[in-house]
Design a protein around this motif. Structure first.
Motif, mmCIF file in Angstrom:
data_model
loop_
_atom_site.group_PDB
_atom_site.id
_atom_site.type_symbol
_atom_site.label_atom_id
_atom_site.label_comp_id
_atom_site.label_asym_id
_atom_site.label_seq_id
_atom_site.Cartn_x
_atom_site.Cartn_y
_atom_site.Cartn_z
ATOM 1 N N ILE A 199 0.850 -1.273 -0.132
ATOM 2 C CA ILE A 199 -0.137 0.019 0.081
ATOM 3 C C ILE A 199 0.728 1.191 0.000
ATOM 4 O O ILE A 199 0.389 2.349 -0.149
ATOM 5 N N ASP A 200 2.092 1.119 0.083
ATOM 6 C CA ASP A 200 3.108 2.291 0.294
ATOM 7 C C ASP A 200 2.771 3.210 1.360
ATOM 8 O O ASP A 200 2.461 4.189 1.285
ATOM 9 N N MET A 201 2.441 2.642 2.572
ATOM 10 C CA MET A 201 2.298 3.227 3.740
ATOM 11 C C MET A 201 2.805 2.284 4.991
ATOM 12 O O MET A 201 2.497 1.350 4.750
ATOM 13 N N ASP A 202 3.338 3.104 5.661
ATOM 14 C CA ASP A 202 3.816 2.513 7.047
ATOM 15 C C ASP A 202 2.765 1.895 8.062
ATOM 16 O O ASP A 202 2.273 2.987 8.924
ATOM 17 N N ILE A 203 2.158 0.818 7.868
ATOM 18 C CA ILE A 203 1.054 0.534 8.711
ATOM 19 C C ILE A 203 1.527 -0.306 10.068
ATOM 20 O O ILE A 203 2.043 -1.352 9.641
ATOM 21 N N TYR A 204 0.579 -0.332 10.809
ATOM 22 C CA TYR A 204 0.671 -1.002 12.022
ATOM 23 C C TYR A 204 -0.640 -1.362 12.482
ATOM 24 O O TYR A 204 -1.684 -0.539 12.436
ATOM 25 N N LEU A 205 -0.611 -2.625 12.967
ATOM 26 C CA LEU A 205 -2.025 -3.133 13.279
ATOM 27 C C LEU A 205 -2.042 -3.575 14.920
ATOM 28 O O LEU A 205 -1.310 -4.244 15.443
#
Length: 467
Positions: free
Chosen positions: A93-99
């Motif tokens: 997604i080209d986003m630094d994602i944290y869950l």
């Protein structure tokens, strides 16, 4: 004294009394009115509106950071400290994602936090009497489980559309379960009436100040686990979760954006923003059943408004696709509400955070087994991996076989196939309806091209949503 402490004092001083007796026999007019009400299918008791003492539209209670930290200290021993790892989706997604994986709580939902705190804050006398609440499922489970563990009797009123799995889980946690009401608003009225009649303490699942403070402890953990957060995306139903999380995060990291997400089928918070106050919003059936609250809480709305940066409404197809993505890439089985944050990103509503650090609150994993199957199929259809088409082939020997071989050579898997002869004018032809699975949208386009080159009459159904 903090507002939460004041609320506790009020709760200790509040005694819920039974309904006053009906008019005495020397008042024939009152008897006549009561008889008329009953003949119309209602009673004076049913007509009376019972009020939640902690949710006042004219005097909303706004929780503070101190309320959240107090909750964190009290519930620490009974709640899981859930992980918040970097997602595999980040590169895609080209986003630094944290869950933030709140679905790993014992009952599968963040609701345990507020439920435990609200129960712990009761006086000994009120704990002995017990509590009651209305819930679609997750709050009911959290309240039932922690009531059981703390020795506090729990009664939950669940609307008829609540998940059968969630209803059964509440019974497994030794709660008294009442299934009544067409939606949350009706279930809430029933629960408030029962509280008035029985002396049980009513605990609103999203608007009670203790509930909001308990949910806010998630925000404390997020800031501790992830540094330099640009945005936190929070699913919104009644508003209690975003109110608590926003209170915690904005106090510790004012620059972090708070983004709310809700389904197009139940946009209660969006309607409240338009109305500048909570307003009843009819809900339609949704994949995110945990968000299907017809009216956001007064306290939650007042607490959230000054802290909210953006509210997003997502289509159901994106929620289904988000559930599919989380299963395939994260090995996380979540419900629609839990996947709504990712749905907002997949739908392109948060493109301004490309290349930035975003935390998604994956709030619940209590998805009904049957619903789960539907969500996966709908997600595949939305992405273009599940295709449906009708093609007219020769009714002679090998006609259908040729079609099947064509699809097999392309690497397409047939999920369902049906023949139609009766309504075809050409007696030498047969209409074949096919549902099939492809690898991705590019593969689907390859299949479409091959079919159009081979057959004169081929019809493809609607275009997928997520392309």
């Amino acid at each position: 004294m903090s507002q939460t402490a004041a609320i506790t004092s009020q709760l200790a001083a509040t005694t819920i009394t039974h309904t006053e007796k009906k008019q005495k026999e020397n008042k024939p007019e009152a008897e006549k009115n009561s008889t008329e009400m009953m003949s119309n299918g209602g009673t004076a008791e049913q007509e009376q509106e019972f009020v939640d003492p902690f949710c006042n539209a004219d005097n909303p209670q706004i929780i503070t950071f101190q309320d959240v930290t107090s909750a964190a200290f009290k519930i620490k021993k009974g709640i899981e400290y859930t992980p918040c790892p970097r997602s595999h989706l980040s590169e895609m997604i080209d986003m630094d994602i944290y869950l933030k994986k709140e679905f790993l709580q014992f009952t599968g939902s963040f609701k345990e936090r507020g439920a435990r705190y609200a129960l712990l804050m009761l006086t000994d006398e009120l704990k002995k009497k017990g509590v009651i609440s209305a819930s679609l499922g997750n709050h009911a489970q959290g309240l039932s489980y922690h009531g059981w563990k703390l020795g506090i009797p729990v009664t939950v009123v669940m609307p008829c559309k609540a998940s059968l799995m969630k209803i059964q889980k509440c019974r497994n946690y030794h709660a008294t379960v009442v299934v009544q009401g067409v939606d949350m608003c009706e279930a809430k009225k029933i629960a408030l009436r029962m509280a008035h009649e029985t002396g049980l303490t009513y605990i609103n699942g999203y608007d009670h100040p203790h509930i909001m403070a308990g949910q806010g402890t998630i925000g404390l953990e997020i800031v501790e686990q992830v540094s330099d957060i640009d945005a936190v995306v929070v699913p919104v139903g009644g508003g209690g979760l975003i109110a608590g999380v926003a209170t915690a995060i904005k106090s510790l990291s004012p620059q972090t954006k708070i983004i709310g997400v809700e389904s197009e089928k139940c946009p209660s918070f969006t309607k409240a923003l338009e109305n500048k106050a909570p307003i009843y919003t009819p809900n339609n059936a949704t994949l995110a059943d945990g968000l299907a609250v017809p009216q956001v809480g007064y306290n939650a709305f007042a607490t959230t408004i000054p802290l909210l940066d953006k509210m997003i409404v997502v289509k159901e197809e994106w929620i289904a696709l988000a559930i599919l993505r989380l299963v395939e890439l994260e090995k996380c089985v979540v419900e629609g509400a839990g996947a709504s944050g990712l749905a907002a990103i997949l739908a392109g509503h948060l493109d301004e955070f490309k290349g930035k650090r975003v935390v998604l609150l994956v709030c619940g994993g209590n998805i009904d087994t049957t619903m789960f199957g539907r969500c996966l199929e709908r997600g595949m259809a939305a992405e273009g991996r599940l295709q449906r088409f009708t093609v007219r082939v020769s009714d002679g020997p090998g006609g259908v076989s040729k079609l099947c071989n064509l699809l097999a050579n392309l690497g397409v898997s047939i999920k369902d196939i049906m023949h139609e002869r009766a309504f075809i004018r050409d007696v030498n032809s047969v209409e074949v309806k096919v549902i099939c699975e492809t690898r991705d949208w590019v593969h689907s386009q390859e299949m479409r091209k091959a079919l159009q080159e081979t057959y004169a009459e081929v019809y493809f159904y609607e275009m997928p949503m997520a392309i």
